[in-house]
Enzyme design. Structure first.
Site, PDB file in Angstrom:
ATOM      1  N   TYR B 144       0.828  -1.210   0.000  1.00  0.00           N
ATOM      2  CA  TYR B 144       0.000   0.000   0.000  1.00  0.00           C
ATOM      3  C   TYR B 144       0.864   1.263   0.000  1.00  0.00           C
ATOM      4  CZ  TYR B 144      -4.582  -2.134   0.842  1.00  0.00           C
ATOM      5  OH  TYR B 144      -5.757  -2.824   0.710  1.00  0.00           O
ATOM      6  N   LYS B 194       2.825 -15.628   1.598  1.00  0.00           N
ATOM      7  CA  LYS B 194       3.076 -16.333   0.340  1.00  0.00           C
ATOM      8  C   LYS B 194       4.581 -16.565   0.311  1.00  0.00           C
ATOM      9  CE  LYS B 194       1.857 -18.042  -3.672  1.00  0.00           C
ATOM     10  NZ  LYS B 194       0.934 -19.157  -3.886  1.00  0.00           N
ATOM     11  N   ASP B 226      -3.246 -18.310  -0.683  1.00  0.00           N
ATOM     12  CA  ASP B 226      -4.192 -19.004  -1.562  1.00  0.00           C
ATOM     13  C   ASP B 226      -4.927 -20.106  -0.792  1.00  0.00           C
ATOM     14  OD1 ASP B 226      -1.530 -19.979  -1.584  1.00  0.00           O
ATOM     15  OD2 ASP B 226      -1.801 -21.064  -3.457  1.00  0.00           O
ATOM     16  N   ASP B 250      -6.388  -7.228   3.797  1.00  0.00           N
ATOM     17  CA  ASP B 250      -7.516  -6.611   3.089  1.00  0.00           C
ATOM     18  C   ASP B 250      -8.404  -7.706   2.505  1.00  0.00           C
ATOM     19  OD1 ASP B 250      -9.009  -4.503   1.774  1.00  0.00           O
ATOM     20  OD2 ASP B 250      -7.988  -5.059  -0.079  1.00  0.00           O
ATOM     21  N   ASP B 254     -12.046  -9.233   4.391  1.00  0.00           N
ATOM     22  CA  ASP B 254     -13.308  -9.120   3.667  1.00  0.00           C
ATOM     23  C   ASP B 254     -13.934 -10.488   3.435  1.00  0.00           C
ATOM     24  OD1 ASP B 254     -13.747  -6.462   3.593  1.00  0.00           O
ATOM     25  OD2 ASP B 254     -13.287  -6.166   1.480  1.00  0.00           O
TER      26      ASP B 254
HETATM   27  C1  LIG Z   1       3.197 -23.532  -5.798  1.00  0.00           C
HETATM   28  C2  LIG Z   1       2.937 -22.064  -6.028  1.00  0.00           C
HETATM   29  C3  LIG Z   1       4.212 -21.328  -6.317  1.00  0.00           C
HETATM   30  C4  LIG Z   1       1.883 -21.853  -7.123  1.00  0.00           C
HETATM   31  C5  LIG Z   1       1.588 -20.387  -7.346  1.00  0.00           C
HETATM   32  O1  LIG Z   1       1.488 -19.592  -6.391  1.00  0.00           O
HETATM   33  O2  LIG Z   1       1.444 -20.001  -8.506  1.00  0.00           O
HETATM   34  C6  LIG Z   1       0.542 -22.536  -6.854  1.00  0.00           C
HETATM   35  O3  LIG Z   1      -0.099 -22.008  -5.724  1.00  0.00           O
HETATM   36  C7  LIG Z   1      -0.337 -22.379  -8.062  1.00  0.00           C
HETATM   37  O4  LIG Z   1      -1.358 -21.665  -7.964  1.00  0.00           O
HETATM   38  O5  LIG Z   1       0.003 -22.929  -9.121  1.00  0.00           O
HETATM   39  C1  LIG Z   2     -10.860   1.608   0.545  1.00  0.00           C
HETATM   40  C2  LIG Z   2      -9.618   0.761   0.527  1.00  0.00           C
HETATM   41  C3  LIG Z   2      -8.411   1.575   0.182  1.00  0.00           C
HETATM   42  C4  LIG Z   2      -9.446  -0.002   1.838  1.00  0.00           C
HETATM   43  C5  LIG Z   2      -8.212  -0.868   1.837  1.00  0.00           C
HETATM   44  O1  LIG Z   2      -7.907  -1.538   0.853  1.00  0.00           O
HETATM   45  O2  LIG Z   2      -7.538  -0.907   2.876  1.00  0.00           O
HETATM   46  C6  LIG Z   2     -10.636  -0.878   2.233  1.00  0.00           C
HETATM   47  O3  LIG Z   2     -10.809  -1.917   1.318  1.00  0.00           O
HETATM   48  C7  LIG Z   2     -10.388  -1.446   3.600  1.00  0.00           C
HETATM   49  O4  LIG Z   2     -10.216  -2.653   3.741  1.00  0.00           O
HETATM   50  O5  LIG Z   2     -10.363  -0.662   4.583  1.00  0.00           O
END
Ligand SMILES: CC(C)[C@H](C(=O)O)[C@@H](O)C(=O)O
Ligand SMILES: CC(C)[C@H](C(=O)O)[C@@H](O)C(=O)O
Lengths: 361, 361
Positions: B144, B194, B226, B250, B254
């Site tokens: 950010y 990650k 992920d 973030d 959510d």
């Molecule tokens: C293993 C990892 C590096 C890979 C990625 O993050 O791309 C996996 O999560 C995918 O989505 O193929």
């Molecule tokens: C509005 C946006 C910039 C903000 C963020 O990404 O932090 C919102 O999504 C949050 O989570 O407070």
């Protein structure tokens, strides 16, 4: 008679056993459609570390270079998790292959199959709303590969840094992939970004809007990544194609995969501009169930179908495999994880599912 | 008698109407606990753009500087979406406040309230599994705010870049927030990263492991972002505290908020090292329902409770508000979005819900 060379990289965990079923299916396709798939197996991943000293040995890379496509299993496992990052199977093999062959266009379909709604972790009414999403993920740029990346400074002020980076060219070509795919589907692209915070996302939006002008029949909408993770849960049926950068696509495609509740059914394609590609199941190597003959081979089989469709241009053969898979699912020949808990004793083995797909072809 | 100065920034959309209810509740607390909350309202967001020409006017910033805490409503709306990014409410007001006051520690609780499981988009058995997560998000660093950020190059090779950057000090202090919170909860921290791709995540892991040594009673586990988005959907009850960088927090916060299905109940705190903080509802400004008296004021009221707890050190008063909210939910005095579709005609108004919370205090 058409003849193709396929590099088969089965890898670790359940990779070899599900690959065996994909091979059976390819044998059946050879017979039925009069094509030849010259398949050569190469070591990759943890297995290659153990046998050759590295996750992507030179002979494997060379084998891939001379092939028309790569059929990939899965790699990694606890045994190799303590290696330095750069040597680990995921990075040393998978990220290197993506980058070496410029496999920028990653297609990850996620669909809730009729009859299998109960497997979804989503509420019954949402799972039954007709969920069929294609995540189109940029795979060779962004924060995965952006330079500089490193560490600097000292003491408590020592810091690490990664660079997210996208050029117009990189954004344009993946956006084109998404719009082309949407034209063959339901005509809608949802581009996922964080344009309220990231400069990369603003460029992403700009270029995506430009590309959209060439596809007047495709609707384009933009969504923030945070909102996207919410909408995938609340109303996944609103999405057709989701266009994502590398990192956001990693996150969204896994969320979409989980949402189906049937990871063992999901295939993926990673392609370059020449149509060369690597095809692999969405799930991992699942070392906990490896070697027991209970892993679901469908994702591997559908990966082979994607390979036929996108790299070998064998549309009819690809259709035949996909139809056979649907018929297999309907026939009830299913591995255990697709069955309700009280019906697991009726589970079919990995080989039985493969045989049924062959029979349906 | 204790006396506190509170800067009240109601903002746009439903902000002003839900803030009115929070003010009622603070009035009731004044009477019951013999404290005084000197509240001064300041313009912020789109409203401030319209009336003062900028989203965070100097007098608002000065008012916040002399206050003991900021009670924030919500900002933004379609009217201001076409402004250049730097002038838009979210960036110009919210990100500036976070950075100006070094509000690095963002606490976002997400809980499925007993009786409200049906609102969750998750499958009934998962929604009923006892979901109560606290996302601890780093809020003033990462991608950010990392420098450099910008655009360069020409033609198709023009590119954009953003920098993800974390120092040990920045990671340590947010990790400490997470471990302290976990000690008061169920004793588990799940750190989201990650680390198989990002150098920042590797440093994040290292420092988090170091901090963990000082909290032998808290269990630490690491999860990739992920996989985290998948697990939040599949088995959210496994999580207690989720420790995240700015971007991952973030996304995850959510997703966790949506998982509860009751965004109108979720509060958040953003604090600095001196205990100064900004308190705001998790939901947005919801311009589509603004001004109709149907918005749920509970998230704003619970934000006031968090303010009492974390910045004003009024634990008993905070407890009283939280208990009153639970009692209100149980009493059935609910805004429409918390009711099943066929019972929406029994919905209470924003003011009725506020009155009920006051009555329960
Ligand atoms: C293993 C990892 C590096 C890979 C990625 O993050 O791309 C996996 O999560 C995918 O989505 O193929
Ligand atoms: C509005 C946006 C910039 C903000 C963020 O990404 O932090 C919102 O999504 C949050 O989570 O407070």
């Amino acid at each position: 008679m058409s003849e193709f060379n396929i590099a088969v990289l089965a890898g670790d965990g359940i990779g070899p056993e599900v690959m065996q079923e994909a091979n059976k299916v390819l044998d059946a396709i050879e017979t039925k459609f009069g094509v030849t798939f010259n398949r050569t197996a190469y070591p990759v991943g943890g297995y290659a570390i153990d046998t050759e000293g590295e996750a992507l040995p030179p002979k494997t890379l060379q084998g891939c270079e001379t092939a028309d496509a790569i059929l990939f299993g899965s790699i990694g496992g606890p045994k190799w998790d303590s290696l330095p990052l750069e040597q680990r199977p995921e990075r040393a093999a998978l990220l290197t292959l993506r980058s070496h062959f410029d496999l920028f266009s990653n297609l990850r379909p996620a669909k809730i199959y009729p009859g299998l709604e109960g497997l979804s972790p989503l509420r019954a009414d949402i799972a039954a709303s007709g969920v069929d999403v294609l995540v189109v993920r940029e795979l060779t740029s962004g924060i995965y590969f952006g330079q500089p990346k490193g560490r600097d400074g000292e003491g408590e002020e020592e810091y690490a840094f990664d660079t997210m980076r996208y050029s117009k060219r990189e954004i344009r070509r993946i956006a084109i992939s998404a719009f082309e795919a949407a034209q063959k589907r339901r005509g809608k692209v949802t581009s996922v970004d964080k344009a309220n915070v990231l400069v990369c996302s603003r460029l992403w939006r700009e270029v995506t809007e430009e590309v959209a002008k060439d596809y007047p029949d495709v609707e384009l909408e933009h969504i923030y990544i945070d909102n996207a993770t919410m909408q995938v849960m609340k109303n996944p049926a609103q999405f057709d194609v989701m266009l994502c950068s590398n990192l956001f696509g990693d996150i969204i495609s896994d969320e979409c995969a989980m949402m189906t509740g049937s990871m063992g059914l999901l295939a993926s394609a990673s392609m370059n501009e020449d149509g060369f590609g690597l095809y692999e199941p969405a799930g991992g190597s699942a070392p906990d169930i490896a070697g027991q003959g209970i892993a679901n081979p469908i994702a591997q089989i559908l990966s082979a179908a994607m390979m036929l469709r996108f790299s070998l241009n064998q549309q009819e053969a690809a259709d035949a495999i996909e139809r056979a898979v649907v018929a297999t699912l309907e026939s009830g020949v299913l591995t255990g994880e697709l069955l309700p808990a009280d019906k697991r004793d009726q589970a079919s083995t990995t080989a039985q599912v493969g045989d049924e797909v062959v029979r349906q072809i």
